[in-house]
Scaffold this active site. Structure first.
Site, short mmCIF file in Angstrom:
data_model
loop_
_atom_site.label_atom_id
_atom_site.label_comp_id
_atom_site.label_asym_id
_atom_site.label_seq_id
_atom_site.Cartn_x
_atom_site.Cartn_y
_atom_site.Cartn_z
N TYR A 58 0.82 -1.20 0.00
CA TYR A 58 0.00 0.00 0.00
C TYR A 58 0.86 1.26 0.00
CZ TYR A 58 -4.12 -2.86 1.17
OH TYR A 58 -5.14 -3.78 1.15
N PRO A 211 -16.33 -2.26 0.61
CA PRO A 211 -17.75 -2.35 0.97
C PRO A 211 -18.64 -1.35 0.22
CG PRO A 211 -16.51 -1.27 2.71
CD PRO A 211 -15.50 -1.82 1.75
N LEU A 212 -18.03 -0.33 -0.37
CA LEU A 212 -18.79 0.63 -1.19
C LEU A 212 -18.49 0.46 -2.68
CD1 LEU A 212 -18.48 3.91 0.91
CD2 LEU A 212 -20.26 2.16 1.00
N GLY A 214 -15.65 0.57 -4.05
CA GLY A 214 -14.66 1.57 -4.43
C GLY A 214 -15.25 2.95 -4.66
N GLY A 215 -16.46 3.17 -4.18
CA GLY A 215 -17.11 4.47 -4.35
C GLY A 215 -18.36 4.41 -5.20
N LEU A 216 -18.54 3.32 -5.95
CA LEU A 216 -19.71 3.20 -6.82
C LEU A 216 -21.01 3.40 -6.05
CD1 LEU A 216 -21.18 2.38 -9.47
CD2 LEU A 216 -21.00 0.01 -8.68
N LEU A 217 -21.12 2.79 -4.86
CA LEU A 217 -22.38 2.79 -4.12
C LEU A 217 -22.68 4.12 -3.45
CD1 LEU A 217 -22.12 -0.80 -2.62
CD2 LEU A 217 -23.54 -0.04 -4.54
#
Length: 351
Positions: A58, A211-212, A214-217
């Site tokens: 990372y 959990p999102l 990568g931002g889509l949700l």
């Protein structure tokens, strides 16, 4: 913040959310400054968060360096997890992969960057397609016995490899695997086919990244390309590349509007509901890039969706089980007359 053991077969206590730190640093071209990382770390700790997840790759090692500075004398208050496989610089045949040579090199380098003498949970980041699982397991067992690591897990491995690894460790008396890590969200539920049922059956803890999506949700990429979509050139995110993903996002936005919550809160609240119903630990790994984004994640801890909303989200995001699951289900329905006489296994008790 609630707490759980990381699976049924160990006593490692973790918070219900893990702080993923892929955004700690800016060596990838996007991420958080040292000061912003400090704000996120301290806010997560103040909220009761104890589970911290990073990797040697990372931000080319910067994430581990930041964490080492931030944790300092509070080391024992946290469950610190990191990963090997990808290395922290330009990929090289001798400094990547899951060989014994690279695992030993990687753990020593991570310990130095993290400023600690032990890692609580050490993950293989992903299979390298060539190293035998026996070599990974025996090396991790050696590191546990040396005191450098406490627990072991596999990240992004297919279910059959995890199952074989768990069985080999059990039969040969090696350190048992305690958990698996994989992508899971309303936008990506392929793990429902094999990985989640396997984890529940074997009692493994599960750490769920993205959990999102990568931002889509969050819905933000419908109106803007700012964030990971541009900074990371789309790596690590889901897009509306299918009719189902568009329908999922539409439903998330509808539920958010109807319930008075943000879309990100809805997506995380759905995951928490899934975790509550699971037969093993299910821990979303949140990956904020700013203190503001972190607040959005933490606020989801106070959100409870009604059954109708959960059912809508379940239905729109469901994936087909595929082969052989559909064949088995259809055959049993025909042979047993729609389920009459079918044998049901008692539910696994959850402590």
């Amino acid at each position: 913040m609630r707490y759980t053991t990381f699976g049924r077969n160990n006593g490692l206590r973790v918070s219900e959310l893990a702080l993923g730190t892929a955004n700690f640093g800016a060596s990838w071209g996007g991420g958080a400054t040292r000061e912003e990382a400090r704000k996120m770390f301290e806010r997560f700790a103040d909220a009761g968060g104890t589970f911290i997840d990073t990797a040697d790759s990372y931000q080319l090692g910067q994430s581990e360096q930041f964490l080492g500075e931030l944790i300092g004398s509070e080391r024992d208050h946290f469950v610190l997890a990191t990963k090997f496989s990808l290395g922290n610089a330009r990929p090289h045949v001798s400094t990547t992969g899951n060989s014994r040579k690279n695992i030993i090199r990687s753990v020593d380098a991570s310990l130095k960057r993290l400023g600690t003498d032990h890692i609580d949970l050490y993950w293989a980041h992903l299979p390298d397609t060539v190293t035998p699982v026996e070599e990974i397991l025996t090396t991790l067992d050696q590191l546990v016995r040396s005191g450098k690591i406490g627990y072991t897990g596999l990240s992004n491995f297919p279910a059959w490899q995890v199952s074989r690894a768990v069985t080999l460790a059990e039969l040969r008396g090696w350190t048992p695997l305690v958990g698996v890590q994989f992508e899971y969200s309303l936008a990506e539920r392929s793990a429902d086919r094999e990985l989640l049922p396997m984890a529940e059956a074997l009692g493994l803890g599960t750490a769920l990244w993205a959990p999102l999506g990568g931002g889509l949700l969050t819905g933000k990429y419908r109106d803007s390309r700012r964030g990971r979509l541009s900074d990371w050139e789309g790596r690590g995110i889901r897009t509306e590349d299918s009719a189902q993903r568009t329908a999922v996002l539409d439903t998330v936005l509808d539920v958010a509007r109807e319930s008075g919550h943000q879309p990100a809160q809805v997506a995380v609240a759905w995951l928490r509901a899934r975790a509550s119903a699971a037969a093993t630990a299910v821990v979303p790994v949140i990956g904020p890039r700013s203190a503001g984004q972190l607040e959005g994640y933490l606020s989801a801890l106070d959100v409870t969706l009604d059954e109708a909303s959960l059912r809508r989200l379940d239905e729109v995001s469901a994936v087909r089980p595929g082969t052989p699951h559909e064949l088995v289900a259809n055959t049993l329905d025909v042979v047993l007359g729609g389920g009459a006489g079918r044998v049901v296994r008692p539910a696994v008790p959850v402590a």
